[in-house]
Design an enzyme around this catalytic site. Structure first.
Site, PDB file in Angstrom:
ATOM      1  CG  HIS A  24      -1.773  -0.978   1.574  1.00  0.00           C
ATOM      2  ND1 HIS A  24      -1.453  -2.052   2.351  1.00  0.00           N
ATOM      3  CD2 HIS A  24      -3.083  -1.135   1.241  1.00  0.00           C
ATOM      4  CE1 HIS A  24      -2.504  -2.835   2.473  1.00  0.00           C
ATOM      5  NE2 HIS A  24      -3.512  -2.311   1.813  1.00  0.00           N
ATOM      6  CG  ASP A  79       1.634  -0.904   3.573  1.00  0.00           C
ATOM      7  OD1 ASP A  79       0.895  -0.575   4.498  1.00  0.00           O
ATOM      8  OD2 ASP A  79       1.309  -1.695   2.664  1.00  0.00           O
ATOM      9  CD  GLU A  83      -7.721  -8.256  -1.071  1.00  0.00           C
ATOM     10  OE1 GLU A  83      -6.702  -7.836  -1.660  1.00  0.00           O
ATOM     11  OE2 GLU A  83      -7.754  -8.440   0.149  1.00  0.00           O
ATOM     12  CD  GLU A 109      -7.171 -11.578   2.309  1.00  0.00           C
ATOM     13  OE1 GLU A 109      -6.727 -10.673   1.573  1.00  0.00           O
ATOM     14  OE2 GLU A 109      -7.232 -11.467   3.538  1.00  0.00           O
ATOM     15  CG  HIS A 141     -11.049 -11.057   2.365  1.00  0.00           C
ATOM     16  ND1 HIS A 141     -10.592 -10.053   1.549  1.00  0.00           N
ATOM     17  CD2 HIS A 141     -10.389 -10.916   3.546  1.00  0.00           C
ATOM     18  CE1 HIS A 141      -9.696  -9.321   2.192  1.00  0.00           C
ATOM     19  NE2 HIS A 141      -9.548  -9.850   3.403  1.00  0.00           N
ATOM     20  CG  ASP A 164      -4.417 -10.843  -1.108  1.00  0.00           C
ATOM     21  OD1 ASP A 164      -3.596 -10.818  -2.050  1.00  0.00           O
ATOM     22  OD2 ASP A 164      -4.758  -9.835  -0.480  1.00  0.00           O
ATOM     23  CG  ASP A 187      -9.278 -10.774   7.278  1.00  0.00           C
ATOM     24  OD1 ASP A 187      -8.909 -11.891   6.864  1.00  0.00           O
ATOM     25  OD2 ASP A 187      -9.058  -9.726   6.652  1.00  0.00           O
ATOM     26  CG  ASP A 245      -5.234 -11.355   7.313  1.00  0.00           C
ATOM     27  OD1 ASP A 245      -6.092 -11.865   6.578  1.00  0.00           O
ATOM     28  OD2 ASP A 245      -5.040 -10.132   7.389  1.00  0.00           O
ATOM     29  CG  ASP A 254      -3.358  -9.715   2.859  1.00  0.00           C
ATOM     30  OD1 ASP A 254      -2.756  -9.319   3.870  1.00  0.00           O
ATOM     31  OD2 ASP A 254      -4.340  -9.130   2.381  1.00  0.00           O
TER      32      ASP A 254
HETATM   33  C1  XLS Z   1      -7.662  -6.597   4.224  1.00  0.00           C
HETATM   34  C2  XLS Z   1      -7.162  -6.817   2.875  1.00  0.00           C
HETATM   35  C3  XLS Z   1      -6.001  -5.934   2.468  1.00  0.00           C
HETATM   36  C4  XLS Z   1      -5.831  -5.919   0.976  1.00  0.00           C
HETATM   37  C5  XLS Z   1      -4.993  -4.815   0.447  1.00  0.00           C
HETATM   38  O1  XLS Z   1      -8.395  -7.397   4.789  1.00  0.00           O
HETATM   39  O2  XLS Z   1      -6.873  -8.162   2.709  1.00  0.00           O
HETATM   40  O3  XLS Z   1      -4.835  -6.328   3.116  1.00  0.00           O
HETATM   41  O4  XLS Z   1      -5.285  -7.125   0.527  1.00  0.00           O
HETATM   42  O5  XLS Z   1      -5.539  -3.583   0.715  1.00  0.00           O
HETATM   43 NI    NI Z   2      -5.857  -8.984   1.075  1.00  0.00          NI
HETATM   44 NI    NI Z   3      -7.720  -9.515   4.354  1.00  0.00          NI
END
Ligand code: XLS
Ligand code: NI
Ligand code: NI
Length: 438
Positions: free
Chosen positions: A102, A105, A233, A269, A272, A297, A308, A310, A340
């Site tokens: 991003h 970041d 996404e 992802e 998600h 992702d 989430d 991750d 991700d």
């Molecule tokens: C958040 C998203 C984010 C996107 C990029 O849940 O996964 O990380 O991948 O903005």
């Molecule tokens: Ni993501």
């Molecule tokens: Ni995410």
């Protein structure tokens, strides 16, 4: 400033399935061929800047735990450049071909947009140099349009036209740097594009604004000469209770309604998908069937936790199912497998970042090998093809070709009297066959 950020770790090598070395690949052998293509080309791994470099392991009950020598907390361009070097040392030692960011970041927020742009330009130049020296490429860039308080009501779906313009300016700049850094694509994740209550929300107006925003992005992409695809996404909730890009089907509908489908694919992802009440494979199939499967992702959630989380993807059912769908739709072109994912806050040492990525890369390498073996064996594929054989001839073929009417169907059914040759779906048998390959 330290010269090395991971001084005790050297390049991660493939040592094979019998290796007990925690800092070696057991299955990811970059140059090994699967279905005639190297693992590196199939998987196109990417490391994310946000979790890997910026993640501190904080949660709403506790401070950050992570030991990160590249995070001084100054919030300066100098710190950002140091962090960029740490990132490239990490990705280089891991042997991943790509990374993702991003805008905010990589470079700190400024007090004004002009200052933020200046910060980004300074770090962007360093990224360009680091990419050139290392051969590591940018899989995709994106704009962080959700952290700053101005985005509390959304960015491209904010009630404020002023905020909308800030979001547009951020995407414009992020696109410029994605192009400059030879990014393979560009992602839109609508971090606050949704609502908390319909009592204060004009849904139709917000969706129209989002459609306009994407058209402006397409126009600007053409102006820049950026060739990579745009990806949306999907995510159903978190941070808002209802995100407009809730799942693959909702995104595809949005893209069709606003006549954007030619310019977009999806970045799917896992966590998600599961938040949306779907499996990852369901989302991949929905995207793939529409010709819009772009990138993934790669992560996973935890069935005992509802959000989430991750986590790094280590589940072989998951990775093999993902790779079955990816191979089925012809493999990645501009997309890739982007981690991700973040280490647990208990895994606070820098070496845990290596363990986590190695675990994910090996799980995907095995997923790829399993998927290829299932395809080579052919029993599962043949079962599906056989199951639909009534569509290959007679009335089925006529319907598929668009040459049959309701009256033709009725005539066919009347002639049969009743259907007497239905066959078992054999789910349990098929699951057992799948298990043979794990
Ligand atoms: C958040 C998203 C984010 C996107 C990029 O849940 O996964 O990380 O991948 O903005
Ligand atoms: Ni993501
Ligand atoms: Ni995410």
């Amino acid at each position: 400033m330290p010269k090395e950020f991971f001084p005790r770790i050297s390049a991660i090598r493939f040592e094979g399935p019998d290796s007990k070395n925690p800092l070696a690949f057991k299955h990811y052998d970059a140059e090994a061929l699967v279905e005639g293509r190297s693992m590196k080309e199939h998987l196109r791994f990417a490391v994310v800047y946000w979790h890997t470099m910026r993640g501190a392991g904080a949660d709403m009950f506790g401070w950050g735990t992570a030991q990160r020598t590249w995070q001084t907390g100054e919030g300066t361009v100098k710190e950002a450049i140091q962090r960029a070097r740490a990132m490239f040392e990490f990705v280089g030692k891991l042997g991943a071909p790509f990374y993702c960011w991003h805008d905010r970041d990589v470079a700190p927020h400024g007090k004004t947009l002009a200052e933020s742009n200046k910060n980004f330009d300074a770090v962007g130049k360093e990224l360009k140099k680091l990419q050139k020296d290392s051969g590591i490429g940018l899989l995709w860039g994106t704009a962080q349009n959700f952290v700053h308080p101005r985005y509390m009501h959304g960015a491209a779906t904010s009630c404020s036209a002023d905020v909308y313009c800030f979001a547009a300016a951020q995407v414009k700049k992020a696109l410029e740097w994605t192009h400059e850094l030879d990014g393979q694509g560009y992602v839109f994740w609508g971090g606050r594009e949704g609502y908390s209550t319909l009592l204060n929300t004009d849904l139709k107006r917000e969706m129209d604004h989002l459609g306009r925003f994407m058209h402006m992005a397409v126009d600007y992409k053409k102006k820049l000469g950026f060739k990579g695809p745009f990806y949306i996404e999907p995510k159903p909730k978190e941070p808002t209770k209802h995100q407009y890009d809730s799942d693959a089907a909702a995104c595809l509908n949005f893209l069709r309604e606003y006549n954007l489908l030619d310019h977009f694919k999806l970045n799917i992802e896992t966590n998600h998908a599961t938040l949306a009440g779907h499996t990852m494979q369901h989302e991949l199939e929905v995207a793939g069937a529409a010709g819009a499967l772009g990138s993934i992702d790669a992560n996973m959630g935890d069935v005992m936790l509802g959000w989430d989380t991750d986590q790094f993807p280590t589940d072989l059912y998951l990775t093999s199912q993902v790779m079955l769908s990816i191979l089925k739709y012809g493999g990645f072109t501009t997309g890739g497998t982007n981690f991700d994912a973040k280490v647990r806050r208990e895994s606070f040492e820098p070496v845990d970042l290596f363990h986590a990525h190695i675990a994910g890369m090996d799980a995907f390498a095995r997923g790829l090998k399993i998927a290829a073996a299932i395809r080579k064996d052919g029993r599962l594929g043949k079962f599906v093809a056989d199951r639909y054989r009534s569509w290959d001839r007679g009335i089925g073929a006529k319907i598929e070709a668009g040459k049959a009417t309701f009256s033709d169907c009725e005539k066919h059914a009347l002639r049969l009297g009743e259907v007497t040759d239905l066959e078992s779906g054999r789910q349990e048998l098929l699951e057992a066959i799948y298990n043979e390959f794990l």
